[in-house]
Motif scaffolding. Structure first.
Motif, short mmCIF file in Angstrom:
data_model
loop_
_atom_site.label_atom_id
_atom_site.label_comp_id
_atom_site.label_asym_id
_atom_site.label_seq_id
_atom_site.Cartn_x
_atom_site.Cartn_y
_atom_site.Cartn_z
N THR A 1 0.84 -1.20 0.00
CA THR A 1 0.00 0.00 0.00
C THR A 1 0.88 1.25 0.00
O THR A 1 1.91 1.29 0.67
CB THR A 1 -0.91 0.02 1.24
N THR A 2 0.43 2.24 -0.76
CA THR A 2 1.16 3.50 -0.83
C THR A 2 0.30 4.65 -0.32
O THR A 2 -0.93 4.61 -0.44
CB THR A 2 1.61 3.79 -2.27
N TYR A 3 0.94 5.63 0.22
CA TYR A 3 0.27 6.79 0.79
C TYR A 3 1.01 8.04 0.35
O TYR A 3 2.24 8.02 0.21
CB TYR A 3 0.26 6.72 2.32
N TYR A 4 0.24 9.13 0.15
CA TYR A 4 0.83 10.38 -0.33
C TYR A 4 0.25 11.56 0.42
O TYR A 4 -0.94 11.57 0.79
CB TYR A 4 0.53 10.56 -1.83
N THR A 5 1.07 12.58 0.58
CA THR A 5 0.53 13.82 1.08
C THR A 5 -0.33 14.44 -0.01
O THR A 5 -0.11 14.20 -1.21
CB THR A 5 1.67 14.77 1.51
N ASP A 6 -1.30 15.23 0.39
CA ASP A 6 -2.30 15.74 -0.57
C ASP A 6 -1.66 16.52 -1.72
O ASP A 6 -2.14 16.43 -2.86
CB ASP A 6 -3.30 16.63 0.16
N SER A 7 -0.62 17.26 -1.45
CA SER A 7 -0.07 18.15 -2.48
C SER A 7 0.61 17.41 -3.63
O SER A 7 0.86 18.00 -4.68
CB SER A 7 0.92 19.13 -1.86
N VAL A 8 0.89 16.13 -3.47
CA VAL A 8 1.56 15.38 -4.54
C VAL A 8 0.69 14.27 -5.12
O VAL A 8 1.12 13.60 -6.08
CB VAL A 8 2.91 14.79 -4.07
N LYS A 9 -0.47 14.06 -4.56
CA LYS A 9 -1.36 12.99 -5.07
C LYS A 9 -1.67 13.22 -6.54
O LYS A 9 -1.98 14.33 -6.96
CB LYS A 9 -2.65 12.96 -4.26
N GLY A 10 -1.56 12.14 -7.31
CA GLY A 10 -1.82 12.23 -8.74
C GLY A 10 -0.62 12.67 -9.55
O GLY A 10 -0.65 12.59 -10.78
N ARG A 11 0.43 13.15 -8.89
CA ARG A 11 1.64 13.60 -9.60
C ARG A 11 2.86 12.73 -9.27
O ARG A 11 3.70 12.50 -10.12
CB ARG A 11 1.97 15.05 -9.25
N PHE A 12 2.96 12.28 -8.03
CA PHE A 12 4.10 11.49 -7.58
C PHE A 12 3.67 10.05 -7.38
O PHE A 12 2.53 9.77 -6.97
CB PHE A 12 4.64 12.01 -6.26
#
Length: 124
Positions: free
Chosen positions: A57-68
């Motif tokens: 499972t991967t998790y991202y901070t909101d500001s990079v979701k969809g880009r990183f």
């Protein structure tokens, strides 16, 4: 003990892409996962993304979701951070670290064995 070495940073124009690598050696099998953080000039180090080994499972901070995108090559013991649509606000030193303890994904004290960092300057 785990030793981490980041690479792949460099100058990029806004809208461009980079792929960062984090090469790991040592007792990586005894950890929960791997995370990426970044520190912009004059700011606190902030969490960017984490991959959990047990289920991928991967998790991202909101500001990079969809880009990183964080991914791994387990055979090579390398974790990647693919960064697309980079913006000047993504300018920072990027660090990888081992997720060694439970707790909030964003908590720096849940990570250890920090790499030396790789710089990513994004020009407008």
């Amino acid at each position: 003990q785990v030793h981490l070495v980041e690479s792949g940073g460099g100058f990029v124009q806004a809208g461009g892409s980079l792929r960062l690598s984090c090469a790991a050696s040592g007792r990586t099998f005894s950890t929960y996962g791997m995370g990426w953080f970044r520190q912009a000039p004059g700011k606190e180090r902030e969490w960017v993304a984490t991959m959990i080994w047990s289920d991928g499972t991967t998790y991202y901070t909101d500001s990079v979701k969809g880009r990183f995108t964080i991914s791994s090559d387990n055979a090579q013991n390398v974790v990647y951070l693919q960064m697309n649509s980079l913006q000047p606000e993504d300018t920072a030193i990027y660090y990888c670290a081992v997720r060694a303890y439970s707790g909030g994904l964003w908590r720096r004290d849940a990570y250890e064995s920090w790499g030396q960092g790789t710089q990513v300057p994004v020009s407008s």
